[in-house]
Design an enzyme around this catalytic site. Structure first.
Site, PDB file in Angstrom:
ATOM      1  CG  MET A   1      76.039  53.605 -19.758  1.00 27.26           C
ATOM      2  SD  MET A   1      77.652  53.781 -19.010  1.00 27.26           S
ATOM      3  CE  MET A   1      78.580  54.570 -20.331  1.00 27.26           C
ATOM      4  CB  CYS A   2      75.636  59.818 -17.302  1.00 27.99           C
ATOM      5  SG  CYS A   2      74.481  59.103 -16.118  1.00 27.99           S
ATOM      6  CD  GLU A   3      77.742  60.785 -24.189  1.00 28.91           C
ATOM      7  OE1 GLU A   3      78.731  61.492 -24.461  1.00 28.91           O
ATOM      8  OE2 GLU A   3      77.155  60.086 -25.028  1.00 28.91           O
ATOM      9  CB  ILE A  78      73.918  64.935 -20.421  1.00 25.69           C
ATOM     10  CG1 ILE A  78      74.822  64.103 -21.324  1.00 25.69           C
ATOM     11  CG2 ILE A  78      74.042  66.405 -20.758  1.00 25.69           C
ATOM     12  CD1 ILE A  78      74.486  64.273 -22.788  1.00 25.69           C
ATOM     13  CG  ASN A 108      79.691  57.266 -17.537  1.00 27.59           C
ATOM     14  OD1 ASN A 108      79.697  56.070 -17.257  1.00 27.59           O
ATOM     15  ND2 ASN A 108      79.661  57.692 -18.776  1.00 27.59           N
TER      16      ASN A 108
END
Lengths: 280, 280
Positions: A1-3, A78, A108
């Protein structure tokens, strides 16, 4: 996962406040230690800062945080790597040209069976499912609209249709911008908020920072922010549903496939510091 | 006119020394006040810093100067606008993808009748003759080599042939890189130098800075630098001739259309500070 973090504004606006919250999640309050990137549009041009290092330790992130670059469209990301090595070519956002405009994309989620997607002459440089899916989207768009489309809202509705196909391959939350429009498509985690007069104060969830937007804005300013998780604890963020998309144009929401006000969810997390005296 | 700076190295090398000289020409010792940009490759990825502001006043240029980003291929440019407004989309270098690699380009000079060049699906975003000529080059390359070429040196020889055509439209000095190779083509003002052991000292012409490369390098390092004008006063730079191109691969010159040593010209300018004790 990313943001993900996106911004759309009617006047050039700095994103220092939201970015300050986001970069804490890059290895400090969050696990997203595998790089970060941010693209600021200025007119039809853009500047991108990115680093495969954690954002909380990055000198370049420090510059971006302290040097208020003003923009009307921002895409930031990110990363917590799942597909592809931790290196610069796999670091979002990705930017490519189509129809004489620069398109910037961040994703994401995670896809399976994505190698089968035909990207035509838009070849991925890195190994991520994200970049490959972006190339596929651009190829679909160029096939459907060989010339620059006149009706941009219809074009973005077609992007959402393509995203529906990608959602069948996994989790697909994304941001897409050409510097005028910012579009966001949701599979599971995405929130958005539009800030306009009367402005209040907001407090970051990830760091002990409060801002009084009234002091930073003029009465005509309209700024929308999109994020994987709400960044502030005392404002009302719209929670997006699976398959939902929203389209922003210079700050205002101008399109999407749900009623704007049907699905307002309050951010449940509490701010670290005291509640503002003048909530929105 | 503008100034170009390129670097090719066999180990990741910072360009702080040469960049320090170059940015003084951006509004201080030179008239190139209409923006600057620099692209650093890291593997197949890249990062670009650019600003439509003069480089000598730019906070981002200050970051680049003080934060030693190490790279094996760098393309940089400071601009004195002739075609196209002073804004971010007209600021060099320009980067586009072809064959699954990022190609970065910067140009010095001015073309006439360039609007007739067919750029195919590589559409320019800004209004410069430079970006349009880059799009045309990419389109020519994609037509000639629909699949990624195996023989890269032959491919660059074809780029030089295309540049010969562009030179008929005006002044065409350029740098082109994919992160592995750095190519340079000359119409009038371009110099290059290869630094390798035994390393000596060098003194910038534009600022009172001397570097002892022996302290900064290992005996196996090979670094080539290309610039519009020699940046140092006590080293031997090769002056390029009209129609000449040179190709560098990780520091070493590996191709070109002239004998490497046939045309060595000493930089005539004198350094500001004292001569080094150990000249190359």
């Amino acid at each position: 996962m990313c943001e993900l973090l996106g911004m759309s504004a009617n006047v050039p606006t700095d994103i220092c406040f939201s970015f300050t919250g986001l970069i804490q999640r890059g290895g400090n309050t969050g696990p997203h230690k595998d790089g970060w990137g941010i693209t600021f549009y200025e007119g039809k041009g853009f500047r991108t800062f990115k680093d495969p290092q954690p954002s909380c330790d990055s000198k370049i992130a420090e510059l971006v945080q302290n040097y208020p670059i003003k923009s009307r469209a921002v895409v930031s990301h990110i990363r917590q790597a799942n597909r592809g090595q931790v290196n610069l070519e796999n670091t979002h956002p990705f930017t490519r040209e189509l129809w004489g405009r620069y398109w910037t994309f961040a994703h994401n989620g995670q896809l399976t069976d994505y190698q089968k997607l035909n990207t035509g002459h838009f070849r991925p440089v890195g190994e991520t499912d994200s970049e490959l899916s972006f190339c596929w989207l651009l190829q679909k768009l160029e096939q459907r609209f060989p010339e620059p489309p006149q009706d941009m809202e219809a074009m973005f509705a077609y992007v959402a249709e393509c995203c529906d196909e990608l959602r069948e391959l996994g989790v697909y939350n994304m941001l897409l911008s050409d510097g005028e429009y910012v579009m966001t498509y949701c599979t599971n985690h995405l929130y958005w908020i539009t800030r306009k007069a009367p402005f209040g104060k907001a407090t970051l969830l990830d760091e002990d920072v409060t801002i009084n937007f009234q002091e930073e804005t003029t009465p005509n300013d309209v700024v929308s922010v999109v994020a994987t998780q709400p960044l502030t604890g005392n404002e009302t963020w719209h929670r997006m549903k699976p398959g939902e998309y929203n389209l922003f144009h210079f700050g205002e929401r101008v399109g999407g496939n749900v009623d704007e006000l049907a699905d307002v969810a309050f951010a449940e997390a509490k701010p670290k510091s005291q509640a503002p005296t003048e909530p929105l």
